[in-house]
Design a protein around this motif. Structure first.
Motif, short mmCIF file in Angstrom:
data_model
loop_
_atom_site.label_atom_id
_atom_site.label_comp_id
_atom_site.label_asym_id
_atom_site.label_seq_id
_atom_site.Cartn_x
_atom_site.Cartn_y
_atom_site.Cartn_z
N MET A 52 -52.70 0.80 -90.50
CA MET A 52 -53.83 1.70 -90.63
C MET A 52 -53.94 2.66 -89.46
O MET A 52 -54.99 3.23 -89.23
N THR A 53 -52.87 2.80 -88.71
CA THR A 53 -52.92 3.75 -87.60
C THR A 53 -53.13 5.15 -88.13
O THR A 53 -52.72 5.49 -89.24
N SER B 195 -62.13 1.17 -85.35
CA SER B 195 -63.09 0.43 -84.53
C SER B 195 -63.39 -0.97 -85.06
O SER B 195 -63.94 -1.78 -84.33
N LEU B 196 -63.05 -1.24 -86.29
CA LEU B 196 -63.35 -2.55 -86.85
C LEU B 196 -62.31 -3.58 -86.42
O LEU B 196 -61.11 -3.29 -86.47
N ARG C 61 -62.04 -5.48 -91.00
CA ARG C 61 -61.35 -4.42 -91.73
C ARG C 61 -60.73 -4.99 -93.01
O ARG C 61 -60.83 -4.40 -94.08
N ARG C 62 -60.12 -6.17 -92.90
CA ARG C 62 -59.52 -6.83 -94.07
C ARG C 62 -60.59 -7.13 -95.12
O ARG C 62 -60.39 -6.87 -96.32
N LEU D 176 -70.84 -0.49 -89.54
CA LEU D 176 -70.91 0.54 -90.59
C LEU D 176 -72.14 1.43 -90.41
O LEU D 176 -72.07 2.65 -90.62
N MET D 177 -73.26 0.86 -90.01
CA MET D 177 -74.47 1.65 -89.76
C MET D 177 -74.25 2.60 -88.59
O MET D 177 -74.60 3.79 -88.66
N ARG D 178 -73.65 2.11 -87.53
CA ARG D 178 -73.40 2.93 -86.35
C ARG D 178 -72.44 4.08 -86.68
O ARG D 178 -72.68 5.24 -86.33
#
Length: 151
Positions: A1-2, A10-11, A16-17, A120-122
């Protein structure tokens, strides 16, 4: 995912998975309308390739494009805040390949993983700030160019 969006970089890998377990590949031909301002915001996308134009209805004028998004950018933030209505409209400018996320599923995941929900909110708040600034600048440009902005 680069090379992906700030959302993905950031996750932590496990979060992320879990998020991507909900993703499905989607594509839109050029000129496809993804959503209209005011409609229910029930999904969002991360663009893999192509471009999406965000637009706003301006009374007395045709719809105005306020920003064009490309690869690695998020389309849609309205899904995260009630009443879950799109604040802008969106059209594929060229063929778009994206990861599509169902909003209800992502909100449910965030309820069980509050750390993911916070991230996700941030990140959505940062997207909102960017979109607000782009819309503001476009509307200032639009109204200043026709002399309707008082000095």
């Amino acid at each position: 995912m680069t090379g992906w969006s700030p959302l993905l970089r950031s996750l932590p890998p496990e979060r992320r998975r879990r998020l991507f377990a909900l993703a499905r590949p989607q594509s839109f031909p050029a000129q496809t309308r993804l959503f209209e301002e005011g409609e229910t915001a029930d999904r969002f996308w991360l663009i893999r390739s192509g471009a999406v134009a965000l637009d706003v209805y301006v009374p007395g004028r045709r719809t105005q494009v306020v920003e064009t998004l490309g690869p690695h950018q998020q389309v849609g933030w309205s899904w995260i805040f009630p009443p879950y209505r799109w604040h802008l409209g969106a059209t594929a400018v060229e063929t778009v390949r994206a990861w599509e996320f169902d909003a209800a599923q992502v909100r449910a995941l965030c309820a069980t993983d509050t750390g993911l929900g916070y991230e996700l909110m941030r990140l959505s708040a940062a997207v909102i700030a960017d979109r607000l600034q782009a819309t503001r600048l476009r509307l200032l440009d639009l109204y200043a160019s026709d002399g309707s902005v008082p000095s």
